[in-house]
Design a protein around this motif. Structure first.
Motif, short mmCIF file in Angstrom:
data_model
loop_
_atom_site.label_atom_id
_atom_site.label_comp_id
_atom_site.label_asym_id
_atom_site.label_seq_id
_atom_site.Cartn_x
_atom_site.Cartn_y
_atom_site.Cartn_z
N PHE A 25 0.94 -1.54 -0.01
CA PHE A 25 0.34 0.36 -0.11
C PHE A 25 1.27 1.03 -0.31
CE2 PHE A 25 -2.53 -3.13 1.88
CZ PHE A 25 -3.79 -2.84 0.78
N GLY A 26 1.92 1.34 -0.25
CA GLY A 26 2.83 1.95 -0.16
C GLY A 26 2.86 2.96 1.09
N LEU A 27 2.44 2.24 2.18
CA LEU A 27 2.71 3.21 3.56
C LEU A 27 4.53 3.54 4.29
CD1 LEU A 27 -0.81 1.51 5.44
CD2 LEU A 27 -0.01 4.32 5.41
N PRO A 28 4.30 4.19 4.44
CA PRO A 28 6.33 4.64 4.92
C PRO A 28 6.06 3.16 6.91
CG PRO A 28 4.56 5.87 6.16
CD PRO A 28 3.61 5.29 5.08
N GLU A 29 8.20 3.11 6.23
CA GLU A 29 8.66 2.40 7.17
C GLU A 29 8.19 2.14 8.93
OE1 GLU A 29 12.44 1.21 6.40
OE2 GLU A 29 12.51 1.31 4.29
N THR A 30 7.03 3.67 9.22
CA THR A 30 7.48 3.11 10.81
C THR A 30 5.70 3.22 11.09
OG1 THR A 30 6.50 5.91 9.24
CG2 THR A 30 8.37 6.17 10.65
N THR A 31 5.39 2.54 9.93
CA THR A 31 4.13 2.12 10.22
C THR A 31 4.04 0.41 10.82
OG1 THR A 31 3.42 2.67 7.67
CG2 THR A 31 1.67 1.23 8.52
N GLY A 32 2.61 0.60 11.92
CA GLY A 32 2.47 -0.78 12.80
C GLY A 32 1.79 -1.35 12.76
N GLY A 33 1.51 -2.35 12.45
CA GLY A 33 0.57 -2.79 12.31
C GLY A 33 0.90 -4.52 12.70
N ILE A 34 -0.38 -5.18 13.03
CA ILE A 34 -0.33 -6.09 13.64
C ILE A 34 -1.62 -7.55 12.84
CG2 ILE A 34 -1.91 -5.93 14.91
CD1 ILE A 34 -1.39 -7.36 17.17
N LEU A 35 -1.90 -8.63 11.90
CA LEU A 35 -3.03 -9.51 12.17
C LEU A 35 -3.94 -9.33 13.52
CD1 LEU A 35 -0.75 -12.42 10.49
CD2 LEU A 35 -1.40 -10.58 9.36
N THR A 36 -5.13 -9.62 12.64
CA THR A 36 -6.44 -9.70 13.49
C THR A 36 -7.04 -11.12 12.96
OG1 THR A 36 -7.96 -8.68 11.83
CG2 THR A 36 -6.18 -7.18 13.59
N SER A 37 -8.24 -10.91 13.93
CA SER A 37 -9.17 -12.16 13.20
C SER A 37 -10.13 -11.99 12.27
CB SER A 37 -10.05 -12.39 14.07
OG SER A 37 -10.97 -11.32 14.76
N GLY A 38 -9.99 -10.48 11.49
CA GLY A 38 -10.41 -10.68 10.09
C GLY A 38 -10.54 -8.58 10.22
N GLY A 39 -10.73 -8.78 9.09
CA GLY A 39 -11.42 -6.81 8.57
C GLY A 39 -11.90 -5.92 10.10
N THR A 40 -13.14 -6.97 10.70
CA THR A 40 -14.23 -6.29 11.89
C THR A 40 -13.21 -5.86 12.71
OG1 THR A 40 -15.91 -7.40 11.28
CG2 THR A 40 -15.72 -6.16 13.43
N ALA A 41 -11.86 -6.76 13.45
CA ALA A 41 -11.08 -6.22 13.97
C ALA A 41 -9.97 -5.15 13.52
CB ALA A 41 -10.53 -8.16 14.77
N ALA A 42 -9.72 -5.40 12.68
CA ALA A 42 -8.83 -4.50 12.08
C ALA A 42 -9.73 -3.24 12.20
CB ALA A 42 -8.06 -5.00 10.43
N ASN A 43 -10.79 -3.09 11.90
CA ASN A 43 -11.22 -1.07 12.11
C ASN A 43 -10.85 -1.02 13.28
OD1 ASN A 43 -11.56 -0.41 9.15
ND2 ASN A 43 -12.80 -2.40 8.58
N VAL A 44 -11.86 -1.97 13.97
CA VAL A 44 -11.85 -0.79 15.21
C VAL A 44 -10.31 -1.29 16.03
CG1 VAL A 44 -12.05 -2.51 18.00
CG2 VAL A 44 -13.62 -3.47 16.11
N ILE A 45 -9.33 -1.40 15.72
CA ILE A 45 -8.12 -1.59 16.04
C ILE A 45 -7.34 -0.31 15.86
CG2 ILE A 45 -5.18 -2.20 15.70
CD1 ILE A 45 -5.75 -5.25 16.70
N GLY A 46 -7.68 -0.10 14.53
CA GLY A 46 -7.64 1.26 13.94
C GLY A 46 -7.99 2.79 14.34
N LEU A 47 -9.94 2.32 14.30
CA LEU A 47 -10.01 3.43 15.36
C LEU A 47 -9.63 3.50 16.83
CD1 LEU A 47 -13.71 2.44 13.04
CD2 LEU A 47 -11.39 4.55 13.17
N ALA A 48 -9.49 2.93 16.84
CA ALA A 48 -8.89 2.82 18.81
C ALA A 48 -7.15 3.83 19.00
CB ALA A 48 -8.40 1.20 18.75
N ALA A 49 -7.03 3.15 17.62
CA ALA A 49 -5.65 4.11 17.37
C ALA A 49 -5.84 5.45 17.28
CB ALA A 49 -4.72 3.84 16.35
N MET A 50 -6.97 5.47 16.81
CA MET A 50 -7.45 7.56 16.10
C MET A 50 -7.70 7.80 17.79
SD MET A 50 -10.37 9.00 15.82
CE MET A 50 -11.75 7.72 16.18
#
Ligand SMILES: *Cc1c(COP(=O)(O)O)cnc(C)c1O
Length: 487
Positions: free
Chosen positions: A131-156
């Motif tokens: 996705f061309g995001l910078p190397e400073t990007t962090g991430g984690i695998l989740t159960s699915g898209g729902t959990a990934a959206n929750v995690i992204g919005l929790a960071a927000m």
């Protein structure tokens, strides 16, 4: 009772493993010819639901036989080349073995001095780079898209809060925070907004344009209105591939707006995100590299067996700031945070292994080709629908979703919904193909989503022939003998 009941000798493990692999291999062998789905008989349902748990042990062979008889024939159907429902891709066979391996090696993907940790970090890094995001990007695998959206919005939420979110929660917020998404957004964003304490009332559904993309002018207006009313606009949650039609919101324009308004730019790319790998579709995703957080789903277009989602957050330190905890019993002196410090789960499975296997087995070019082929199949399906007078093309998304309906010439519009509802059931019962359904502009439509490396052009004809047949059968059952192919 001694441990010999639960443990298996290596020879017995090998023998049962072969039985199990044979079961799955037979299923693979039948994927093309078998009915897409079989109805679940009531007797089987009751057997599954009311199975007693006995005091006495049961033989593994007998248990595997029950799996063979009562479970395998009644799976969702997504291993078939003619399964087009929701966004359920067939699992890549090597990924299936990967899940077995992950369970077999037994290591949770948590501790940062174990192999599984670095495999997950590598996989997350590969996805980030797509996705061309910078190397400073962090991430984690989740159960699915729902959990990934929750995690992204929790960071927000953590970043945008005025108070100390971890200590005081929403109680310290002087003004209510507002999020914006489109009327076409996935329902998991509502779940996330409710779960994170924003409340559904503070998730605005912005209208869409004629292509079902978020209307940025309407978004700008809504943000201004909320500010004028003393609320705090904090985030736009855009869609990179809506679940109804595969529309990709104007990401670059939304990124501009978020920059102007000092708002967080979140993207739900659970279905469509990996569409960026198709060179033809890639321009749609311009601006995705500006996301503050992004949710994608390897268990959709990367063909990883469920479950596998991925949350990416541009400011990689944020995940630890939101989720990091350090009780004495989890103490470690590793320079890397444990994965439990970057997400919700403590003990968590080695999901990365199946993705690691399949991504490398196929290679990046292979995935570009596979995803491009799905999109090409969707375009072909749309052309076939247009060429058949008994069908109406309702929405042709830019990715791999097609919404259509069976509409005999001259049929009054108010009868079409009911006809297509019945058609969908009849088509499913035929076992020839499967589509799910949705609502577009208030109309019931059949929805075919092609995320399926087994689908061929001929399968698309089978789908339309079987759908027309089911439609005709329904007309006949209703005593309507209309000649449906007359133009
Ligand atoms: C599938 C999907 C989700 C939810 O992801 P899960 O993996 O089912 O939790 C969210 N958004 C979109 C656009 C999706 O297609």
């Amino acid at each position: 009772m001694d441990s010999s009941t639960i443990d298996l000798s290596p020879d017995e493990f090998r023998r049962l493993g072969h039985v199990l692999i044979d079961l799955l291999a037979d299923q693979l062998a039948g994927a093309r010819e078998a009915p897409v789905r079989r109805p679940l008989p009531e007797a089987v349902r009751d057997r599954l639901l009311n199975a007693p748990l006995n005091d006495a042990p049961e033989a593994p062979d007998a248990l595997l036989q029950r799996v063979k008889d009562d479970m395998l024939p009644y799976s969702l159907g997504n291993s078939s080349p003619r399964f087009f429902g929701w966004v359920n891709s067939p699992p890549a066979p090597l990924g299936i073995l990967g899940d077995l391996l992950a369970a077999g090696q037994g290591s949770p993907a948590v501790n940062s001095d174990r192999a599984a940790y670095f495999v997950e970090m590598a996989v997350v890094g590969w996805i980030r780079a797509m996705f061309g995001l910078p190397e400073t990007t962090g991430g984690i695998l989740t159960s699915g898209g729902t959990a990934a959206n929750v995690i992204g919005l929790a960071a927000m939420r953590h970043m945008m809060a005025q108070g100390n979110m971890r200590r005081l929660g929403m109680t310290a917020e002087p003004a209510r925070m507002v999020l914006y998404t489109s009327t076409q957004a996935h329902s998991c964003l509502q779940k996330a907004a409710e779960l994170l304490g924003f409340g559904d009332e503070h998730l605005r559904r912005i209208p869409v344009d004629s292509e079902y993309r978020m209307d940025v002018a309407a978004l700008r207006e809504a943000v201004g209105r909320d500010r004028a009313n003393g609320l705090r606009p904090v985030c736009v949650a855009a869609s990179a591939g809506t679940v109804n039609t595969g529309a990709v919101d104007p990401l670059d324009a939304i990124a501009d707006l978020c920059a102007d308004e000092a708002m967080w730019f979140h993207i739900d790319g659970a279905y469509g995100g990996f569409g960026i790998l198709s060179p033809a579709a890639a321009p749609l995703f311009k601006g995705i590299e500006r996301a503050d957080s992004l949710a994608v789903d390897p268990h959709k277009w990367l063909y990883a067996p469920i479950e596998a989602g991925c949350a990416l957050v541009r400011d990689g330190d944020l995940l630890r700031a939101v989720f990091g905890v350090s009780p004495a019993y989890l103490n470690h002196d590793s320079p890397y945070p444990w994965l439990s410090d970057l997400g919700i789960q403590q003990t968590r499975g080695f999901k990365a292994l199946k993705i690691w296997l399949v991504l490398q087995q196929v290679g990046l070019q292979g995935f570009r080709d596979l995803i491009s082929a799905d999109i090409a199949h969707a375009k072909a399906l749309q052309a076939k629908i247009k060429a058949r007078p008994e069908f109406e093309l309702v929405a042709a998304g830019p990715l791999s979703i097609t919404c259509f309906r069976y509409k005999p010439v001259g049929m009054a519009d108010d009868k079409v919904d009911a006809l297509n509802k019945a058609l969908q059931k009849g088509l499913d019962a035929s076992g020839k193909a499967f589509v799910s359904s949705t609502e577009i502009d208030g109309r019931f439509v059949l929805r075919a989503c092609i995320v399926n490396f087994r689908t061929t052009d001929a399968d698309l004809d089978v789908l339309l022939d079987a759908a027309a047949e089911a439609g005709k059968a329904e007309l006949k059952a209703k005593g309507d003998s209309r000649e449906d192919t007359k133009a």
